[in-house]
Design an enzyme around this catalytic site. Structure first.
Site, PDB file in Angstrom:
ATOM      1  N   ASP A 187      26.173  32.175  40.814  1.00 33.51           N
ATOM      2  CA  ASP A 187      25.701  33.032  39.738  1.00 33.51           C
ATOM      3  C   ASP A 187      26.251  34.443  39.890  1.00 33.51           C
ATOM      4  OD1 ASP A 187      23.991  32.954  42.084  1.00 33.51           O
ATOM      5  OD2 ASP A 187      22.767  34.461  41.091  1.00 33.51           O
ATOM      6  N   ASP A 188      26.214  35.185  38.788  1.00 32.80           N
ATOM      7  CA  ASP A 188      26.576  36.605  38.777  1.00 32.80           C
ATOM      8  C   ASP A 188      27.969  36.864  39.342  1.00 32.80           C
ATOM      9  OD1 ASP A 188      24.083  36.880  37.730  1.00 32.80           O
ATOM     10  OD2 ASP A 188      23.172  37.761  39.512  1.00 32.80           O
ATOM     11  N   ILE A 189      28.915  36.019  38.940  1.00 31.18           N
ATOM     12  CA  ILE A 189      30.318  36.206  39.312  1.00 31.18           C
ATOM     13  C   ILE A 189      31.163  36.031  38.055  1.00 31.18           C
ATOM     14  CG2 ILE A 189      29.975  35.364  41.675  1.00 31.18           C
ATOM     15  CD1 ILE A 189      31.226  32.696  40.748  1.00 31.18           C
TER      16      ILE A 189
END
Length: 894
Positions: free
Chosen positions: A305-307
């Site tokens: 996540d969050d990439i």
């Protein structure tokens, strides 16, 4: 997880809506749940609330007595942690001596059967079914007939039975307590239930994590995912081994988790730098997992996540997979499949791998999800936050869509009560908005908690309740039970904790802030009876002190420190506002003005408390925002109306607020402060001024953007005005300008003015100042000259909260002259000055018919003089020679 910038039982426990032991749904394959019997007889420890709420509870007509010596009969393979819980619970209930034996010695002492064939026989003898036929972690428990028997479907089930017995038994310092007969048959609604430490910001301390694991075991939560975003060895330094001391701490956590029947899940996040096609990176990842395996970890996760998944970390991935979302899904599946097959499958006893997709927040089909669904190993669990990063609601249908679009079993990563995106708030309300039946559609539920571990327990208690038995779940009842438990059965502590938690209730899942206090304020608005409201505010004022003195969980007190301080201060300010309302309505002008002058400092104090984050940033905290601050503003507005002034316009917006940058900051006359939205405006988003009464409109000024955020302004919008808040009329359109001004046509009158977005945009909104001229304020001239930071106009600007302060003492013949926008009739002239202002400082004169006449002399902080006949064209304060540097808050014609 963020896509943008980064919510002994006492009578009081009953009052707090603790869930009683009543029959619930029957067990698999039939069976009928019973009902509670009559209320406890004197001397009988009765039906204490069990949490999570069991599936089936039946009260019996008999009871058992806690004898001085108790025999515990355990099977040879009975779970050791369960035995430890049973033995400690018996001692806490008054037993002096607890001994183990292979069978009941039959000496008249209480016998407790834990697991094994003995427990099965004892359950049958008590007319209770054993755990056969129950799902994993189910259990059976019976109390009565001079014995206690408990047994689980497996070791964890036996441990959970022991936890339920712990809750049933009383706390006594001597033997002899009698415990009502009870039969429980229970099982979980979903296989995995627990917590993911996955927030940004200050990670929990080691001691806090140990405490949390104890809490999870007590509440039948069986998974803890270790994924703090600021552990560098999980993300930026994921390839590097842990230093020996850090690894030793992790081992202590793993050991504690196993002792509490909690599965410690290690979540490694390589997405910031991993090369998906690299054999070297695969070896680095599995080598890291091996070090954790060696200290006892058996469950692993790879959050992605969050990439970015539109840019590769290595050229080889572009060559191997191509570009676009589908390529990213294929690349991630390639790596995860190798981890599943080359590490998980080769380690007997390892649980299936867990992963967080980069698109974790919706159920919309996409090339990324399609590739992941088609290529990812079928055994891998996919984590999902619901529809939205923070999903206000989550339904059975949505879970079915997620299962379909991802093509795998779904484990929810529920972003509640996480507060890393609103670090100015504590989110102390219950788990809400999740449909009944949802757990049965999932592989499990994990909740992302707050930065504050101990303060998270109120919400996590309710998460555990829902995940175990969603059928019986009632959010408010569970929340009340959580308060009762954290208060330790102490009525005074529970009352204080409930008041404090109510003031920090709101979140995306619980949109109503401070529901109990709001209802009390609303009732005051209906009946005007101040006693009930004053009692609630006194309780809120005193609650922080009670919690600091009496709450046994010192972590909660530490976590909540600035919010405890701010809560007390806001309650004091609100009580001052209530007293102001009472004095205003009683017509006690002098008392009301004295109280009014205290309000600004009370509010400044209440707003002064800050949370200091890990970077040292000082974040002002919020308490019952929209409730307490609004009540104070309403009290001041009522006093303004009684004085005959309109006061400062009230700012509002339908946009979320970022941190403490409230709408009131765009009307405070200070260009350095500002309203800042917490989201990008959509078409129809607005900022608005309430002028409190219909009046002539002068020039409108809207100043947007700020240093550091120059693009945070409405790109396309319209200025509008209205008298009734229903029919709006255009004033001026604007495009691409951060500074907007408009001159209404002569004679334009309105009460409301707003700036409305006519198109959606990506940037947020900052409003430094939103002002409307033509408010009937007087022109002020004369002297002495104003001191630095003050202005003559403050003495006649219609806002008693501002004041003219002279730079020096008055000289002979000096006067301060006020000229209204037009001559007007008035019954009186009122001069407001700060408390302690000297009497006799000036003569008060009015101009009527072109001539000045004397009304009287300034008497003190509030001077009200009859105006006489005729339209008043001016008011003059003629200072007496040598008068100390004058101060005037407002001159009012009314």
């Amino acid at each position: 997880m963020h896509r943008t910038r980064t919510a002994a039982a006492t009578a009081m426990a009953v009052a707090l809506a603790v869930v009683p032991l009543t029959g619930m749904a029957g067990p698999p394959g039939g069976g009928k749940a019973g009902r509670d019997g009559p209320r406890d007889s004197p001397g009988v420890a009765g039906s204490r609330a069990l949490s999570p709420t069991p599936r089936s509870v039946r009260s019996r007509s008999d009871r058992v007595t806690i004898t001085r010596s108790v025999t515990v009969v355990a099977g040879p393979d009975t779970d050791a942690p369960a035995l430890a819980v049973v033995e400690k619970s018996l001692k806490d209930a008054g037993a002096d001596r607890v001994v183990r034996a292979e069978s009941d010695p039959g000496d008249g002492q209480l016998a407790v059967y834990v697991g094994g064939a003995g427990a099965s026989r004892a359950l049958r003898a008590l007319g209770a079914r054993g755990p056969d036929g129950l799902p994993a972690e189910g259990y059976a428990l019976a109390v009565g007939g001079g014995r206690i028997a408990l047994s689980g479907k497996d070791a964890t089930g036996t441990y959970y039975a022991a936890q339920s017995l712990r809750q049933l038994l009383p706390h006594r310092d001597r033997p002899g307590a009698r415990v009502r007969g009870t039969a429980v048959r229970d099982w979980p609604a979903t296989p995995l239930r627990g917590v993911i430490e996955g927030f940004y910001g200050t990670p929990w301390s080691h001691e806090a994590r140990l405490d949390q694991l104890d809490f999870y075991g007590e509440h039948k939560m069986n998974i803890y995912v270790y994924s703090p975003k600021d552990d560098p060895y999980l993300r930026a330094k994921w390839r590097d081994p842990y230093p020996a001391d850090r690894l030793a701490q992790l081992k202590e956590l793993v050991d504690r988790a196993h002792a509490r029947h909690v599965e410690f899940t290690y979540a490694l996040s390589p997405g910031l730098s991993v090369c998906y096609s690299s054999d070297a990176d695969l070896r680095a990842l599995t080598a890291k997992f091996q070090t954790l395996w060696d200290i006892g970890v058996r469950t692993f996760a790879v959050p992605l996540d969050d990439i970015s998944y539109t840019e590769w970390n290595c050229a080889a991935d572009k060559d191997a997979f191509g570009t676009g979302g589908g390529a990213a899904g294929a690349a991630q599946a390639h790596l995860l499949n190798r981890v599943q097959q080359e590490f998980i499958a080769r380690h007997p006893g390892a649980a299936p791998l867990q992963m967080v997709p980069t698109e974790y927040y919706d159920v919309k089909p996409s090339p990324y999800k399609k590739a992941l669904a088609a290529r990812l190993d079928a055994d891998v669990l996919v984590e999902w936050t619901g529809v939205g990063v923070i999903a206000p609601t989550m339904t059975v249908a949505q879970a079915g869509q997620a299962r379909q679009v991802f093509g795998h079993r779904i484990l929810t990563w529920d972003n509640y009560p996480v507060n890393d995106y609103v670090t100015n708030r504590l989110l102390l309300g219950p788990f809400n908005g999740r449909e009944k039946g949802l757990p049965g559609q999932l592989a499990g539920i994990t909740a992302n908690p707050m930065i504050q571990p101990a303060a998270s327990k109120l919400a996590l208690y309710t998460v555990a309740d829902y995940a175990w038995n969603d059928t019986a779940y009632d959010a408010r009842a569970s929340w009340g039970a959580a308060i009762a438990e954290l208060a330790g059965g102490d009525a005074r502590t529970a009352r204080a904790l409930r008041a404090f938690a109510d003031a920090h209730y709101a979140s995306s899942l619980n949109p109503r802030q401070a529901p109990a206090l709001s209802a009390t304020i609303a009732q005051f608005g209906k009946d005007g009876d101040a006693r009930r409201l004053d009692g609630a505010l006194r309780n809120l004022r005193d609650a922080p002190g009670v919690l600091r003195d009496r709450l046994t969980d010192r972590g909660f007190v530490k976590d909540s420190g600035p919010w405890l301080d701010a809560t007390r201060a806001w309650a004091v300010a609100a009580r001052g506002a209530l007293q102001l309302i009472e004095a205003t309505r009683a017509g006690d002008d002098a008392e009301a003005w004295q109280l009014r002058q205290r309000i600004p400092e009370l509010v400044r104090t209440a707003a002064s408390f800050v949370y200091v984050d890990m970077s040292g940033k000082r974040v002002p905290v919020l308490v019952a925002d929209g409730v307490l601050d609004t009540f104070v503003e309403a009290a001041v507005a009522e006093h303004d109306a009684a004085l005959g002034v309109v006061g400062r316009p009230k700012g509002s917006s339908n946009l979320a607020v970022y941190q403490d940058h409230a709408a009131s900051r765009m009307t405070d006359g200070d260009d350095a402060t500002y309203f800042w939205s917490g989201a990008a405006p959509r078409a129809g988003s607005f900022v608005e001024l309430d002028l409190h009464a219909e009046r002539a409109l002068g020039a409108v000024r809207l100043a947007m953007g700020k240093s550091g955020s120059p693009d945070d302004y409405l790109r396309h919008g319209v200025l509008e005005y209205s008298s009734d808040h229903r029919n709006w009329h255009p004033l001026a359109s604007f495009d691409g300008k951060a500074e907007v001004g408009a001159e209404p046509p002569a004679g334009t009158r309105a009460r409301y003015v707003r700036a409305r977005a006519t198109a959606a945009q990506d940037h947020w909104l900052v409003v430094r100042e939103f002002a409307v001229a033509g408010d009937g304020a007087a022109t002020v001239a004369g002297g002495p000259p104003a001191a630095a930071g003050s202005a003559l106009r403050s003495a006649g600007d219609g806002d008693p909260a501002t004041a003219y302060r002279a730079a020096r003492a008055a000289q002979p013949g000096e006067a301060l002259e006020f000229t209204p926008d037009a001559p007007r009739g008035a019954r009186s002239v009122t001069v407001l000055r700060p408390q302690g202002a000297p009497a006799g400082a000036a003569e008060v004169e009015v101009r009527t018919g072109g001539a000045w006449r004397t009304l009287g002399t300034l008497s003190g902080a509030l001077t009200r003089l009859p105006a006489g006949d005729g339209a008043i064209g001016g008011v003059r304060l003629v200072w007496r020679d040598g008068a100390a540097a004058p101060e005037v808050s407002e001159v009012i014609l009314h």
